[in-house]
Write a protein that holds these residues in place. Structure first.
Motif, short mmCIF file in Angstrom:
data_model
loop_
_atom_site.label_atom_id
_atom_site.label_comp_id
_atom_site.label_asym_id
_atom_site.label_seq_id
_atom_site.Cartn_x
_atom_site.Cartn_y
_atom_site.Cartn_z
N ARG A 52 0.85 -1.20 0.00
CA ARG A 52 0.00 0.00 0.00
C ARG A 52 0.88 1.25 0.00
O ARG A 52 0.62 2.20 -0.75
N MET A 55 2.35 1.75 -3.39
CA MET A 55 1.31 2.22 -4.31
C MET A 55 1.10 3.72 -4.13
O MET A 55 1.06 4.48 -5.10
N GLU A 56 0.98 4.16 -2.88
CA GLU A 56 0.76 5.58 -2.59
C GLU A 56 1.94 6.43 -3.05
O GLU A 56 1.76 7.51 -3.61
N ALA A 67 1.65 2.38 -9.78
CA ALA A 67 0.67 2.41 -8.69
C ALA A 67 -0.42 1.36 -8.91
O ALA A 67 -0.81 0.66 -7.97
N ALA A 68 -0.87 1.22 -10.15
CA ALA A 68 -1.90 0.22 -10.45
C ALA A 68 -1.37 -1.19 -10.27
O ALA A 68 -2.08 -2.07 -9.77
N TYR A 70 1.05 -2.08 -8.16
CA TYR A 70 1.13 -2.29 -6.71
C TYR A 70 -0.25 -2.54 -6.13
O TYR A 70 -0.43 -3.38 -5.26
N ARG A 71 -1.26 -1.80 -6.61
CA ARG A 71 -2.64 -2.00 -6.14
C ARG A 71 -3.10 -3.42 -6.41
O ARG A 71 -3.66 -4.08 -5.53
N ASP A 72 -2.85 -3.89 -7.62
CA ASP A 72 -3.27 -5.24 -7.98
C ASP A 72 -2.59 -6.29 -7.11
O ASP A 72 -3.23 -7.24 -6.64
N TYR A 75 -4.12 -6.18 -3.59
CA TYR A 75 -5.41 -6.87 -3.50
C TYR A 75 -5.25 -8.38 -3.57
O TYR A 75 -6.00 -9.12 -2.94
#
Length: 82
Positions: A52, A55-56, A67-68, A70-72, A75
């Motif tokens: 997280r 990503m930030e 960022a996308a 890292y987000r994936d 999750y």
């Protein structure tokens, strides 16, 4: 395990080797990684938090593609958390 957790699970955990059936490069999910599968719930929670933060940071630097990604990954880790 602790070192990989602190390093926020680098891209090595996402892509690994070739598909033995057709010789194509294949993506590996985090659930398939032997390091991830041996993580305790506490280590997994720390890895989620690290992902997280990465990503930030990427979003603040306007690197939305990273960022996308890292987000994936974040999750996917969340889906593994008990």
């Amino acid at each position: 395990v602790h070192n990989n957790t602190r390093n926020a699970l680098d891209a090595r955990l996402i892509t690994d080797g070739y598909d033995s059936l057709n010789g194509q490069r294949r993506s590996r999910t985090l659930a398939e990684d032997p390091v991830i599968s041996k993580m305790s719930p506490k280590e997994l929670a720390r890895a989620i938090d690290n992902m997280r933060q990465m990503m930030e940071k990427a979003a603040q630097e306007l690197d939305f593609t990273s960022a996308a990604q890292y987000r994936d990954r974040m999750y996917e880790l969340i889906s593994l958390h008990p």
